[in-house]
Design an enzyme around this catalytic site. Structure first.
Site, PDB file in Angstrom:
ATOM      1  N   ARG A  54      33.757 -47.605   1.791  1.00 21.63           N
ATOM      2  CA  ARG A  54      34.401 -46.464   1.133  1.00 21.63           C
ATOM      3  C   ARG A  54      33.709 -46.103  -0.173  1.00 21.63           C
ATOM      4  NH1 ARG A  54      38.846 -47.427  -1.240  1.00 21.63           N
ATOM      5  NH2 ARG A  54      39.669 -48.906   0.288  1.00 21.63           N
ATOM      6  N   ASP A 176      32.356 -22.258  -6.175  1.00 17.83           N
ATOM      7  CA  ASP A 176      32.232 -22.548  -4.751  1.00 17.83           C
ATOM      8  C   ASP A 176      30.997 -21.786  -4.273  1.00 17.83           C
ATOM      9  OD1 ASP A 176      32.339 -22.560  -1.949  1.00 17.83           O
ATOM     10  OD2 ASP A 176      34.529 -22.662  -1.922  1.00 17.83           O
ATOM     11  N   LYS A 201      29.315 -25.315   6.568  1.00 24.91           N
ATOM     12  CA  LYS A 201      28.778 -23.982   6.836  1.00 24.91           C
ATOM     13  C   LYS A 201      27.251 -23.992   6.816  1.00 24.91           C
ATOM     14  CE  LYS A 201      33.191 -23.136   6.719  1.00 24.91           C
ATOM     15  NZ  LYS A 201      33.909 -22.729   5.521  1.00 24.91           N
TER      16      LYS A 201
HETATM   17  C1  LIG Z   1      35.094 -23.202   4.879  1.00 24.63           C
HETATM   18  C2  LIG Z   1      35.156 -23.057   3.404  1.00 24.63           C
HETATM   19  C3  LIG Z   1      35.772 -24.033   2.608  1.00 24.63           C
HETATM   20  C4  LIG Z   1      36.475 -25.248   3.204  1.00 24.63           C
HETATM   21  O1  LIG Z   1      35.581 -26.152   3.752  1.00 24.63           O
HETATM   22  P1  LIG Z   1      35.933 -27.130   4.999  1.00 24.63           P
HETATM   23  O2  LIG Z   1      34.652 -27.845   5.202  1.00 24.63           O
HETATM   24  O3  LIG Z   1      36.340 -26.247   6.143  1.00 24.63           O
HETATM   25  O4  LIG Z   1      37.047 -28.013   4.553  1.00 24.63           O
HETATM   26  C5  LIG Z   1      35.743 -23.856   1.232  1.00 24.63           C
HETATM   27  N1  LIG Z   1      35.165 -22.767   0.672  1.00 24.63           N
HETATM   28  C6  LIG Z   1      34.589 -21.802   1.408  1.00 24.63           C
HETATM   29  C7  LIG Z   1      33.964 -20.629   0.730  1.00 24.63           C
HETATM   30  C8  LIG Z   1      34.560 -21.913   2.800  1.00 24.63           C
HETATM   31  O5  LIG Z   1      33.982 -20.932   3.524  1.00 24.63           O
END
Ligand SMILES: *Cc1c(COP(=O)(O)O)cnc(C)c1O
Length: 363
Positions: A54, A176, A201
């Site tokens: 972990r 983000d 993504k």
């Molecule tokens: C998909 C996404 C998230 C969340 O990520 P996960 O890997 O699905 O938990 C956060 N921010 C953005 C901009 C996203 O497109």
């Protein structure tokens, strides 16, 4: 990693395409593999720095080294993007104010709403394109959350101006960077404190992995976030980290191709009578369109293509699209007929022919 023997020239200031390929590799020693192997281990022989699965893993560490090099900071990987988001929001003290775009990723907005409902913090949702409004909201903030471009509205924030106002208020600033990726935008160079990714993504890029990451060049923040990640166990799977690192090796090529395709399609979509509005921020691989004839036409479009796949999520090599308001959690200020296109790396003429045929059928 590049060969760091003292008798060799040491390159500095490497560009993203080079870092994507070279960072996070095993030492160049005879018979070492070129790529970090998948280390499946829950526990390690006592007396070292890791001790338990972990707290660390060499495969995660290789992914973290590569993404850290690309963003210009130290990286921590997480089980998912949302577990990274939750760990960052946990930095906010009881009752603290968080400023965030009203069109942030739905999961982020849902976390903020949940924390607010339980009295943990105060969430102030703003129009991220209205810099004066955002700057005013920064006063008394504990944390300023930015997503730029936003998902799926594709609004762009003035990161340097908002960053300065947030720091004047003593707030942490988070970006983000899932949509832009470090190939197109490196927010740490604008002085923000934390960059967060859904590595699910573009970074992984093949629609087969869930993974998250945080990058910072603040050692204290890194330490706090690592401690919280390890405490709640929001750690990645080893195979996921390995697949993400493999995907990262072609990040620059995929982003460039997706962007070139997206630019071309955005231009052509502007001229199609079935499309009422095209939103494209000028860079990246995501295009949002609003269908002129409303939500039913949008739903019909998603059933009429053979190449474009109707699916949620984005950032894979394959072209996908989705009417976002089919999700109850999507903001009501997102048009009902908005379809978000995640443009892939296929031949743009094939993508257009498929899309145009389906759009023509609507008019
Ligand atoms: C998909 C996404 C998230 C969340 O990520 P996960 O890997 O699905 O938990 C956060 N921010 C953005 C901009 C996203 O497109």
């Amino acid at each position: 990693m590049p060969d760091t023997s003292p008798d060799l020239p040491q390159p500095t200031g490497l560009r993203p395409a080079t870092l994507a390929v070279t960072a996070g590799r095993p030492e160049r020693v005879a018979d070492n593999p070129l790529n970090e192997p998948i280390t499946m281990a829950s526990t390690y022989v006592a007396g070292g720095e890791v001790e338990y699965g972990r707290y660390g893993n060499p495969t995660w560490a290789a992914f973290e080294e590569a993404l850290g090099a690309l963003e210009g900071g130290r990286c921590l990987s997480f089980a998912t993007g949302l577990s990274a988001v939750a760990t960052i929001l946990d930095l906010v003290g009881a009752g603290g104010r968080v400023v965030a775009p009203r069109h942030s990723y739905t999961g982020t907005v849902m976390q903020l709403a949940d924390l607010e409902a339980r009295g943990r913090l105060e969430a102030v949702l703003v129009d991220i394109t209205d810099t004066d409004e955002v700057v005013a909201a920064c006063a008394d903030a504990a944390l300023v959350w930015l997503e730029s471009p936003t998902n799926p509205a594709l609004e762009v924030a003035d990161i340097p101006t908002i960053r300065a106002a947030a720091h004047d208020a003593g707030a942490y600033v988070v970006v983000d960077n899932t949509f832009a990726t470090p190939v197109l935008q490196q927010p740490l160079t604008d002085g923000v404190d934390l960059v967060v990714h859904s590595a699910t993504k573009y970074l992984s890029g093949h629609s087969d992995v869930l993974l998250g990451a945080v990058v910072t060049n603040d050692d204290e923040l890194y330490g706090v976030l690592k401690q919280r990640r390890d405490l709640v166990g929001a750690v990645p799977g080893t195979l996921e980290a390995w697949l993400a690192l493999r995907g990262l090796r072609t990040l620059h090529l995929r982003v460039e191709r997706a962007q070139a395709n997206a630019r071309e399609l955005a231009g052509r979509l502007e001229g199609h009578p079935a499309v009422g509005e095209v939103r494209y921020p000028g860079s990246g691989g995501i295009v949002s369109i609003v269908l002129a004839q409303g939500a039913m036409a949008a739903d019909l479009l998603t059933r009429k293509t053979s190449l474009w796949v109707h699916t949620t999520s984005l950032g894979g090599v394959e072209s996908t699209f989705e009417r976002r308001r089919r999700w109850k959690a999507e903001a009501a200020t997102i048009p009902d007929a908005l379809v978000r296109l995640s443009v892939g790396i296929e031949d743009v003429e094939d993508l257009w022919a498929d899309l145009e045929r389906a759009l023509d059928a609507l008019t």
